[in-house]
Each structure stands twice: as C-alpha cells, then as structure tokens.
Scaffold this motif. Sequence first.
Motif, short mmCIF file in Angstrom:
data_model
loop_
_atom_site.label_atom_id
_atom_site.label_comp_id
_atom_site.label_asym_id
_atom_site.label_seq_id
_atom_site.Cartn_x
_atom_site.Cartn_y
_atom_site.Cartn_z
N UNK A 28 0.83 -1.20 0.00
CA UNK A 28 0.00 0.00 0.00
C UNK A 28 0.86 1.26 0.00
N UNK A 29 1.89 1.28 0.82
CA UNK A 29 2.78 2.43 0.91
C UNK A 29 3.57 2.62 -0.38
N UNK A 30 3.98 1.53 -1.01
CA UNK A 30 4.83 1.59 -2.20
C UNK A 30 4.07 1.38 -3.50
N UNK A 31 2.77 1.53 -3.49
CA UNK A 31 1.96 1.21 -4.66
C UNK A 31 2.28 2.06 -5.88
N UNK A 32 2.72 3.28 -5.70
CA UNK A 32 2.99 4.14 -6.85
C UNK A 32 4.09 3.58 -7.74
N UNK A 33 5.01 2.86 -7.16
CA UNK A 33 6.12 2.37 -7.97
C UNK A 33 5.91 0.95 -8.50
N UNK A 34 4.91 0.22 -8.00
CA UNK A 34 4.77 -1.16 -8.44
C UNK A 34 3.40 -1.52 -9.01
N UNK A 35 2.38 -0.73 -8.73
CA UNK A 35 1.05 -1.07 -9.21
C UNK A 35 0.68 -0.15 -10.38
N UNK A 36 -0.11 -0.65 -11.33
CA UNK A 36 -0.51 0.20 -12.45
C UNK A 36 -1.41 1.33 -11.98
N UNK A 37 -1.35 2.44 -12.70
CA UNK A 37 -2.22 3.57 -12.38
C UNK A 37 -3.33 3.63 -13.42
N UNK A 38 -4.32 4.43 -13.14
CA UNK A 38 -5.44 4.56 -14.05
C UNK A 38 -5.48 5.95 -14.66
N UNK A 39 -4.33 6.57 -14.85
CA UNK A 39 -4.25 7.88 -15.47
C UNK A 39 -4.51 7.75 -16.97
N UNK A 40 -4.82 8.87 -17.59
CA UNK A 40 -5.04 8.88 -19.04
C UNK A 40 -3.76 8.44 -19.75
N UNK A 41 -3.89 7.59 -20.75
CA UNK A 41 -2.69 7.15 -21.48
C UNK A 41 -2.12 8.29 -22.32
N UNK A 42 -0.82 8.31 -22.45
CA UNK A 42 -0.17 9.32 -23.28
C UNK A 42 0.27 8.72 -24.61
N UNK A 43 0.02 7.44 -24.81
CA UNK A 43 0.41 6.79 -26.05
C UNK A 43 -0.44 7.29 -27.21
N UNK A 44 0.07 7.13 -28.38
CA UNK A 44 -0.60 7.55 -29.59
C UNK A 44 -1.60 6.48 -30.04
#
Length: 148
Positions: A28-44
């Motif tokens: 839970x504490x380290x989730x930003x570095x190991x779990x996927x996020x649900x932000x908008x994709x920046x891929x084309x």
Amino acid sequence: MSRVWIVKRKHFYQLAAALLILLIGWLYVNRASILPTFAEPTAERTIHMVVGEFKSTTADGKTIEAYRWDPGTIAVKKGEHIKLSILGINGESHPFFIEGLNISGEIKKGKETIVHFTANQAGTYRLICMTHTDMAHNGPMIGYIEVY
C-alpha cells in the motif's frame, strides 16, 4: 547445542497472518512504484483510413464516380495523440490538408501516408482532398475529424 523450534499450528497461522498484513501494508505504501495507475494514457492511438471510389454508369451510358475517405468521420478526444494512417486504394494522387490543424500531405495509390496530430480544441476539422473539390472533379472528397 542445537535447539529445535517447535511451532504450534495456531502460532504458525498467527505468524503467517502478521506477515501477510505487513506485506499488504508495504504494498500500500509503495503502490505508486509497483502497481498500475489509471491515469489517461499518453500513447498515440492509430486510426486507419483508406481512399476509396464509387463508380457507376447512368442509364444513358455516362460513367460517374466519386472519391471518398473511409471512414468519412473519425472521433477523437481533445488532447489525444493521434496517428492517422491513410492508404491510397483508388486514384493516383490525393493532395490534402486538414483545416485548423495546419497539416497537409499527399496520398498516393498503393502507398501509406502517416499523419501525427493532437487536436487541443474541440470542434470539427475537415480533411479535404484538393484534387476532388466538387462534383465536377468527382467530389467533394471531404472527411471529418470530430474532436470532443
């Protein structure tokens, strides 16, 4: 002297539960570095389009034809990175421009033309073939990019 540790089953389960709780807390504490996020994709995003032709003969024997973009309308989100891949199927050459995006190019028969763009304002942008501008020139050959 060696000691043998004897763990009762009840204590083993308690120890396993404690370790599991610690692991979940660490994740839970380290989730930003190991779990996927649900932000908008920046891929084309790639959108495929072709240049096609409708051709027919009237009752009096006259040949009529019209060139089209297929699909005729595409929808993209405002700010979305787009790779537009256009394949020339009919017609030797289709010089084009996209109003409002400052993009121009040429589609040639049997060739793929790639256009990259990001539309930062909502609205309708016309994809216009400069060869087929009106009915006298087998057009109008106009496609639409709807940005919402």
